[in-house]
Design a protein around this motif. Structure first.
Motif, mmCIF file in Angstrom:
data_model
loop_
_atom_site.group_PDB
_atom_site.id
_atom_site.type_symbol
_atom_site.label_atom_id
_atom_site.label_comp_id
_atom_site.label_asym_id
_atom_site.label_seq_id
_atom_site.Cartn_x
_atom_site.Cartn_y
_atom_site.Cartn_z
ATOM 1 N N ILE A 27 -28.080 -67.139 28.340
ATOM 2 C CA ILE A 27 -27.222 -66.388 27.413
ATOM 3 C C ILE A 27 -26.023 -65.794 28.153
ATOM 4 O O ILE A 27 -24.882 -65.859 27.679
ATOM 5 C CB ILE A 27 -28.031 -65.295 26.686
ATOM 6 C CG1 ILE A 27 -28.999 -65.959 25.702
ATOM 7 C CG2 ILE A 27 -27.128 -64.298 25.986
ATOM 8 C CD1 ILE A 27 -30.000 -65.017 25.082
ATOM 9 N N ILE A 28 -26.252 -65.251 29.334
ATOM 10 C CA ILE A 28 -25.155 -64.676 30.122
ATOM 11 C C ILE A 28 -24.167 -65.768 30.533
ATOM 12 O O ILE A 28 -22.957 -65.581 30.450
ATOM 13 C CB ILE A 28 -25.716 -63.927 31.348
ATOM 14 C CG1 ILE A 28 -26.427 -62.654 30.894
ATOM 15 C CG2 ILE A 28 -24.617 -63.602 32.347
ATOM 16 C CD1 ILE A 28 -27.224 -61.965 31.971
ATOM 17 N N LEU A 29 -24.676 -66.910 30.965
ATOM 18 C CA LEU A 29 -23.807 -68.025 31.343
ATOM 19 C C LEU A 29 -22.988 -68.512 30.152
ATOM 20 O O LEU A 29 -21.787 -68.753 30.270
ATOM 21 C CB LEU A 29 -24.627 -69.174 31.919
ATOM 22 C CG LEU A 29 -23.858 -70.427 32.323
ATOM 23 C CD1 LEU A 29 -22.873 -70.108 33.440
ATOM 24 C CD2 LEU A 29 -24.802 -71.526 32.757
ATOM 25 N N TYR A 32 -20.193 -66.001 29.400
ATOM 26 C CA TYR A 32 -19.123 -66.087 30.397
ATOM 27 C C TYR A 32 -18.254 -67.311 30.156
ATOM 28 O O TYR A 32 -17.024 -67.225 30.213
ATOM 29 C CB TYR A 32 -19.712 -66.133 31.809
ATOM 30 C CG TYR A 32 -18.663 -66.392 32.861
ATOM 31 C CD1 TYR A 32 -17.770 -65.401 33.226
ATOM 32 C CD2 TYR A 32 -18.533 -67.639 33.460
ATOM 33 C CE1 TYR A 32 -16.786 -65.630 34.168
ATOM 34 C CE2 TYR A 32 -17.555 -67.883 34.407
ATOM 35 C CZ TYR A 32 -16.692 -66.881 34.755
ATOM 36 O OH TYR A 32 -15.718 -67.130 35.680
ATOM 37 N N LEU A 33 -18.870 -68.448 29.862
ATOM 38 C CA LEU A 33 -18.088 -69.660 29.619
ATOM 39 C C LEU A 33 -17.229 -69.533 28.375
ATOM 40 O O LEU A 33 -16.095 -70.012 28.343
ATOM 41 C CB LEU A 33 -19.005 -70.876 29.517
ATOM 42 C CG LEU A 33 -19.641 -71.324 30.836
ATOM 43 C CD1 LEU A 33 -20.627 -72.460 30.593
ATOM 44 C CD2 LEU A 33 -18.592 -71.747 31.822
ATOM 45 N N TYR A 36 -14.297 -67.507 29.384
ATOM 46 C CA TYR A 36 -13.439 -68.222 30.326
ATOM 47 C C TYR A 36 -12.541 -69.242 29.624
ATOM 48 O O TYR A 36 -11.396 -69.416 30.005
ATOM 49 C CB TYR A 36 -14.309 -68.924 31.373
ATOM 50 C CG TYR A 36 -13.525 -69.604 32.468
ATOM 51 C CD1 TYR A 36 -12.882 -68.866 33.435
ATOM 52 C CD2 TYR A 36 -13.424 -70.987 32.528
ATOM 53 C CE1 TYR A 36 -12.163 -69.474 34.441
ATOM 54 C CE2 TYR A 36 -12.705 -71.607 33.534
ATOM 55 C CZ TYR A 36 -12.080 -70.841 34.490
ATOM 56 O OH TYR A 36 -11.362 -71.463 35.478
ATOM 57 N N VAL A 37 -13.043 -69.916 28.593
ATOM 58 C CA VAL A 37 -12.255 -70.955 27.936
ATOM 59 C C VAL A 37 -11.509 -70.460 26.704
ATOM 60 O O VAL A 37 -10.685 -71.184 26.159
ATOM 61 C CB VAL A 37 -13.125 -72.188 27.555
ATOM 62 C CG1 VAL A 37 -13.725 -72.815 28.778
ATOM 63 C CG2 VAL A 37 -14.196 -71.820 26.559
ATOM 64 N N ALA A 38 -11.756 -69.235 26.271
ATOM 65 C CA ALA A 38 -11.048 -68.707 25.102
ATOM 66 C C ALA A 38 -9.571 -68.528 25.443
ATOM 67 O O ALA A 38 -9.231 -67.970 26.485
ATOM 68 C CB ALA A 38 -11.654 -67.372 24.679
#
Length: 98
Positions: A27-29, A32-33, A36-38
């Motif tokens: 869930i944390i990963l 974060y992703l 990062y891509v937003a």
């Protein structure tokens, strides 16, 4: 015989603990992703350097090439368009000599 049931409960609880840690990590990963891509877009003045089938390629004032999508501009025209700030940051990380 009560020794067996205690061992089974201990094994299950450790499996639940391991599963919970793996699930929390996933869930944390994922969060974060997604961050990062937003996109984080800012309006910037750019110079069109090429018009291709995939859209117009423009150069920002600090020298980064970006695809601004379809446009009806000619090369060497200046436009004010939204530019994703995070794409520039990732490009700078990939080319540290800039």
């Amino acid at each position: 015989m009560s020794f067996n049931s205690g061992a089974k409960n201990s094994g299950r609880s450790s499996l639940y603990l391991i599963g919970g840690v793996i699930g929390a990590g996933a869930i944390i990963l994922f969060a974060y992703l997604m961050w990062y891509v937003a996109p984080e877009e800012n309006m910037e003045r750019v110079r069109v350097i090429a018009v291709t089938a995939d859209g117009c390629i423009a150069e920002t004032m600090d020298g980064f090439a970006v695809n601004i999508g379809s446009c009806d501009a000619e090369p060497d025209e200046y436009l004010v368009v939204p530019v994703d700030k995070k794409v520039r940051e990732r490009a700078a990380m990939m080319n540290p000599t800039r």
